[in-house]
Enzyme design. Sequence first.
Site, PDB file in Angstrom:
ATOM      1  N   HIS A 198      36.433  74.687 -24.184  1.00  0.00           N
ATOM      2  CA  HIS A 198      37.150  74.764 -25.453  1.00  0.00           C
ATOM      3  C   HIS A 198      36.306  73.961 -26.436  1.00  0.00           C
ATOM      4  O   HIS A 198      36.035  72.782 -26.190  1.00  0.00           O
ATOM      5  CB  HIS A 198      38.558  74.185 -25.317  1.00  0.00           C
ATOM      6  N   LEU A 199      35.876  74.570 -27.538  1.00  0.00           N
ATOM      7  CA  LEU A 199      34.892  73.971 -28.419  1.00  0.00           C
ATOM      8  C   LEU A 199      35.257  72.538 -28.814  1.00  0.00           C
ATOM      9  O   LEU A 199      36.336  72.287 -29.346  1.00  0.00           O
ATOM     10  CB  LEU A 199      34.727  74.821 -29.686  1.00  0.00           C
ATOM     11  N   HIS A 200      34.324  71.621 -28.543  1.00  0.00           N
ATOM     12  CA  HIS A 200      34.539  70.227 -28.924  1.00  0.00           C
ATOM     13  C   HIS A 200      33.215  69.484 -28.957  1.00  0.00           C
ATOM     14  O   HIS A 200      32.240  69.839 -28.293  1.00  0.00           O
ATOM     15  CB  HIS A 200      35.483  69.524 -27.929  1.00  0.00           C
ATOM     16  N   PHE A 201      33.185  68.436 -29.768  1.00  0.00           N
ATOM     17  CA  PHE A 201      32.093  67.467 -29.813  1.00  0.00           C
ATOM     18  C   PHE A 201      32.662  66.125 -29.371  1.00  0.00           C
ATOM     19  O   PHE A 201      33.859  65.860 -29.518  1.00  0.00           O
ATOM     20  CB  PHE A 201      31.535  67.327 -31.231  1.00  0.00           C
TER      21      PHE A 201
END
Length: 432
Positions: free
Chosen positions: A225-228
């Site tokens: 799940h897109l994350h930084f």
Amino acid sequence: MLKIKRVPTVMSNYQEEMSTEAVGCGRNCLGKCCLHVSNLPLYTFSSNLNSPKSESFLSELLLAQWEERMRQGLFRYDVTACETKVIPGPQGFIAQLNEGRHLKKRPTEFRVDQVLQPFDPAKFNFTKVGQEEVLFQFQNGGLIEKSYFLERAGVDPAMAPNVVAINVSPIEYGHMLLIPRVLDCVPQQIDQDGILLALHMAAEASNPYFRLGYNSLGAFATINHLHFQAYYLNIQLPVEKAQIEMITQRGLGESEKGVKISRLMNYPVRGLVFSEGNTIGDLADVVSKACICLQQNNIPFNVLISDRGHQIYLFPQCYAEKQALGEVSQELLDTQVNPAVWEISGHIVLKRRKDYDEASEASAWRLLAEVSLSDERFEEVKEYIFAAIGVVESKFEVNNEEKERAEEAAMLDGNMFEPVASHFQEGCLVVE
């Protein structure tokens, strides 16, 4: 021993009420069931980089909110109790002892041999996170005059908010997650909007000790799940001290300040470094194209955003592939170190007391060298990236006098680190 300088804890009405006020499905999660009927703190930033930036405003807010979550017992362990030291040697690798983190960290739930995988709502993702872990929404206010913070703000049902949340398995003080467009359920893959948002956060923090990192699938991301990730570490990372050699530039017109592309020199992991550009959007465009190229060619990679968003490091890597092929020594496997963005940057989290006590520059170099592509493979991948960006390799000659003038100007501008103070031999401060 790592020394922590704490920040004052700030309580808000939102935090006091959050645990007793059930909304939506009753779990106070970040899914559509709860988020659109919730009030969350809101940080709205100005996309005008000429607007005044306060180094302390966002930093104090982030760390005060993070401290409050620690007081509430939301972390799986107390990272402030972990020992940290700078390993003697020219590189100055940083070692942390975090025994048992791999046992308390969420396990990987997907294949590690495919960089692009579809989002799976049945597996863990950030819509299942409780709102008590959220620090605030992080929204673009366009060309507003000044950034601002609201302790309570509704979530616009017509949009998917960007969310900043704690990392419940932290590796450093202030360790947090930036989750772009959380309700869009974007899998862990880079796009231009995501990189641009991360660069805006780096610029907004306006602190050289605040870095953001990204791990692709296959390069030790554990959640699809897109994350930084981001945290503060008040010491120069080894990769930030490494020499670089400029190899090309995108945008060479008379009125353009092109995005410079350089290669890392004398560092155990081969990588590219992107810097400058007319606007933050120029840099985001070039870096996102490079990352998308790697994704489409199924090449795992890690990204470090450094120097207030002015410098971005891109590391194609192959450690998981080598593991699968049985090409990593048992000695390295026994350390149980997963070399993701922070390790590659020189901040190495060790799981065993033995490895921490015996850590040396040679052992750190051996580990990171296994992460790196071979010189031949790196050159091949670099050509893929250059074709995607639309540049060719050039020859740049910079004489010593010009180099010294550039370094002096950068130091005066605050874009380079001053030498690390001697007190880091005894311990390092995480935030100032």
